[in-house]
Design an enzyme around this catalytic site. Structure first.
Site, short mmCIF file in Angstrom:
data_model
loop_
_atom_site.label_atom_id
_atom_site.label_comp_id
_atom_site.label_asym_id
_atom_site.label_seq_id
_atom_site.Cartn_x
_atom_site.Cartn_y
_atom_site.Cartn_z
N TYR A 146 -8.19 -10.92 -1.20
CA TYR A 146 -8.82 -10.08 -2.22
C TYR A 146 -10.09 -10.72 -2.79
CZ TYR A 146 -4.32 -7.62 -2.21
OH TYR A 146 -3.19 -6.94 -1.85
N LYS A 195 2.77 -16.24 6.96
CA LYS A 195 2.72 -15.65 8.31
C LYS A 195 2.20 -16.75 9.23
CE LYS A 195 3.07 -12.01 11.01
NZ LYS A 195 4.38 -11.51 11.44
N ASP A 227 7.14 -10.64 7.11
CA ASP A 227 7.80 -9.41 7.60
C ASP A 227 9.31 -9.53 7.45
OD1 ASP A 227 7.31 -11.45 9.39
OD2 ASP A 227 7.02 -10.16 11.14
N ASP A 251 1.47 -9.35 -3.74
CA ASP A 251 1.17 -8.03 -4.29
C ASP A 251 2.19 -7.03 -3.74
OD1 ASP A 251 -0.11 -5.91 -5.44
OD2 ASP A 251 -1.87 -5.93 -4.13
N ASP A 255 6.00 -5.61 -5.70
CA ASP A 255 6.27 -4.19 -5.94
C ASP A 255 7.57 -3.75 -5.25
OD1 ASP A 255 4.15 -3.79 -7.57
OD2 ASP A 255 3.11 -2.34 -6.30
#
Ligand code: NAD
Length: 360
Positions: A146, A195, A227, A251, A255
């Site tokens: 980001y 990852k 994942d 992020d 959620d």
């Protein structure tokens, strides 16, 4: 203990929920012999209306001088409010980005806790829920994809967009240390999510997390690919204590974890810098649809104040008292409308605050 708290009531339901959280903090102060001094500043839409900008430099200076910041929520109805006709840097959310940057808040903490009494709101089946879950997501907030360089260009006649994901060992080390510190206050387990089978930034992440882990021999560390973590959150959420991860993975995963608890009005959060300073706020927004109706659930904000007691002021006993009071209110059958179910007693925002205070 005497502490100075900067208060940002903000917009929408912000003033209603923050008032209840302050009421709870004052009850804690009275009961445990502390003093909390509050200074209000404006941020978001109310600051745009009063000062023409979503956050003034004077307000930032006030926040910096405090021991912690308590925030309600900012923003209005994004389709109808005139605030959203302004340039992006003048809109309410720009105030939030500015305060996070000015205060150096690089670590975001979001608990996902299943209250026994609200199990029916959890979308997972009862075999998976078992005896509940209680995890903390520690997300890096100021680096990664980001914040990396980005561009959109035409390459060989084809429109092409590029984002870059960069992490330095300094950025990883400071968030890892925060994650392990938080684990030491909890069940002493860190799941570092990356990852590393694909990304260089994740391989560095893993290397630095392993290095920091050596300073915390009591904490169990495991590594998990992002994942797999997304699957494990809905397959066996009870396995997690602290999930430590970079900005974008955090992020998304925070959620997902929030949704498995099923109740947005219950979810607190904190953003920390490398001192004890933090900004504490509910995970939800300003809910303009119910503002001023006394329907808002103040519990997320009250639990954010409890996080302030625990993480900025090291008042663990007091934080426990607030969290236990919330559990007791739920066990006694009181609910705001968002978490209402059959046979329970519906109360408004203000009464919910008073009921929590009575149980501290
Ligand atoms: P929201 O979280 O404000 O509301 C979503 C839904 O949940 C609404 O129906 C609302 O009534 C309900 N809700 C939220 N909190 C509640 C509570 N405590 N009690 C009972 N019901 C509650 O999200 P939104 O509608 O997408 O956004 C509204 C505004 O909030 C926007 O301007 C958005 O930008 C802003 N926002 C601010 C923050 C923040 O201040 N950190 C975070 C998210 C959204």
């Amino acid at each position: 203990m005497e502490k100075n708290i900067t208060v940002i009531k903000g917009d929408g339901i912000g003033p209603e929920i923050v008032t209840q959280a302050q009421k709870v903090l004052d009850k804690v102060a009275e009961k445990f012999g502390h003093k909390f001094n509050y200074t209000d500043i404006l941020m978001g839409g109310c600051s745009i209306d009063a000062c023409g900008v979503p956050l003034t430099d004077e307000a930032v200076a006030t926040a910096k001088a405090a021991d912690a910041v308590l925030l309600g929520a900012i923003g209005g109805n994004t389709s109808t409010s005139p605030w959203y006709k302004l340039a992006p840097e003048l809109r309410p959310e720009a105030g939030l980005l500015k305060i996070r940057k000015e205060l150096g808040l690089f670590a975001n903490l979001r608990p996902a806790y299943l209250f026994e009494q609200l199990k029916s709101a959890c979308p997972l089946n009862s075999e998976i829920i078992g005896s509940g879950f209680d995890m903390m997501i520690m997300r890096e907030l100021t680096g990664g994809l980001y914040f990396g360089a980005r561009k959109t260009e035409t390459v060989g006649g084809v429109e092409t967009a590029t984002d870059t994901l960069t992490y330095s060992e300094i950025e990883i080390e400071r968030i890892a240390r925060k994650g392990f510190d938080i684990a030491m206050k909890r069940r002493k387990k860190v799941t570092s999510v990356d990852k590393a089978n694909v990304l260089d930034s994740s391989r560095l992440w893993r290397k630095i997390v392993n290095k920091v882990a050596q300073e915390y021999p009591e904490v169990e560390l495991e590594h998990m690919l992002v994942d797999n973590c997304a699957m494990q959150l809905v397959k066996d959420p009870a396995q997690f204590d602290v999930i430590l991860t970079e900005n974008m993975f955090g992020d998304i995963l925070s959620d997902e974890a929030a949704m498995v608890t099923g109740s947005i009005g219950m979810l607190s959060s904190a953003s920390l810098n490398d001192t004890k300073f933090g900004l504490y706020e509910p995970s939800h927004g300003s809910a303009p649809d119910i503002a001023g109706t006394d329907k808002a659930n103040p519990i997320a904000t009250v639990l954010s104040a409890a996080m302030m007691l625990r993480y900025s002021f090291d008042l663990d006993k007091e934080a426990d008292a607030v969290e236990n009071a919330v559990k007791k209110v739920l066990a006694d059958g009181f609910r705001t409308v968002d978490i209402m179910s059959e046979g329970m007693k519906q109360v408004g925002c203000e009464e919910m605050g008073s009921l929590i205070c009575e149980r501290i």
